[in-house]
Write an enzyme that holds these catalytic residues in place. Sequence first.
Site, mmCIF file in Angstrom:
data_model
loop_
_atom_site.group_PDB
_atom_site.id
_atom_site.type_symbol
_atom_site.label_atom_id
_atom_site.label_comp_id
_atom_site.label_asym_id
_atom_site.label_seq_id
_atom_site.Cartn_x
_atom_site.Cartn_y
_atom_site.Cartn_z
ATOM 1 C CB SER A 1 69.719 14.942 54.077
ATOM 2 O OG SER A 1 68.843 16.206 53.819
ATOM 3 C CE LYS A 2 68.003 14.481 44.821
ATOM 4 N NZ LYS A 2 69.437 14.069 44.317
ATOM 5 C CB ALA A 3 71.100 18.442 52.320
ATOM 6 C CE1 TYR B 1 73.316 15.517 44.586
ATOM 7 C CE2 TYR B 1 72.484 16.247 46.714
ATOM 8 C CZ TYR B 1 72.809 15.327 45.612
ATOM 9 O OH TYR B 1 71.679 14.157 45.602
#
Length: 312
Positions: free
Chosen positions: A156-158, A162
């Site tokens: 998931s590019k959650a 980051y």
Amino acid sequence: MQATEKIWMNGELVDWADAKVHVGVHGLHYGTGVFEGIRCYETPKGPAVFRLADHMRRLHDSARLLYMDIPYSVEELREATHELVTVNGLASSYIRPIAFYGYGELGVSTAGNPVETVIMNWPWGSYLGEGSLDNGITTKISSWKRVGANVIPHVSKASGVYLNSMLATTEARRGGYDEAILLTDDGTIADGPGENIFVVKNGVIRTPPLSTSILAGITRDSVITIARELGYIVEESSLIRPDLHLADEVFMTGTAAEVTPVRAVDDIEIGIGAVTLEVQKAYLATVNGLDERWGSWLDVVDTARAAASTGA
Ligand code: PPE
């Protein structure tokens, strides 16, 4: 960040300065958002967004992994992006869709919070500094490990993921390097804080498989396709640190980073090689609409149609 005119927010185009949320939004407190990074390029056919639907599909997948429902379909988000690119009048830009839990109930449960959906775009040049595409970058293996698959779904590019990238980037920059490379907990090469990684050895290109803690990069997928069609063998296989140190070439890929040569890893000079430059050239020609072989990846913005639908 350079301000543009409008931001698409929950179905409306609002002025850049008015695209605001309350400090109580859930996403700010707990990182409960998902986002994308997409580039729009100036091509002979007009502004064209690279693999737009694939990015919006990944946004939906990212959300699903966080039990989040984005209230707009992939097609609606695609249309919204076309409208935004048109009203802001930028031939090339970086596009950032984000969906996050908004204002309602504070507490780690997301219940009671609406999902806010936003798309912004603005001009963004080279990700790793002026000249990095030509001169390459220096890298260092990070002391921070890439988030494990059962810690947070790295697929998931959650937003919350980051923090891991922020720590690795900060450590690398403070150490005087351009970029970090993260390992998995068991010591194999994962990816950069915002890029996938490739090595070239004896003419064969290798990159870590999707089962490693990497983001399934759309640039990674494009580069694998391009390189194979250029005649290279591309293997998705597990890599260890010496594979980088002894590589003939190393490069990183990403929407923002495009195809960036890595000229050193852990102070070991690698230099910039011909395979990297050939792949980079084909990739840049493709995204700029100058190579028809992979032209179907470009989603050309019909600015006249988009302008009519926004009333602009
Ligand atoms: N790994 C990570 C961790 C990552 O964030 C990106 C994209 C990639 C690989 C490459 O994915 P793709 O863009 O689909 O090829 N990083 C985005 C955000 C960078 C940022 O600093 O923000 C990007 O490149 O837009």
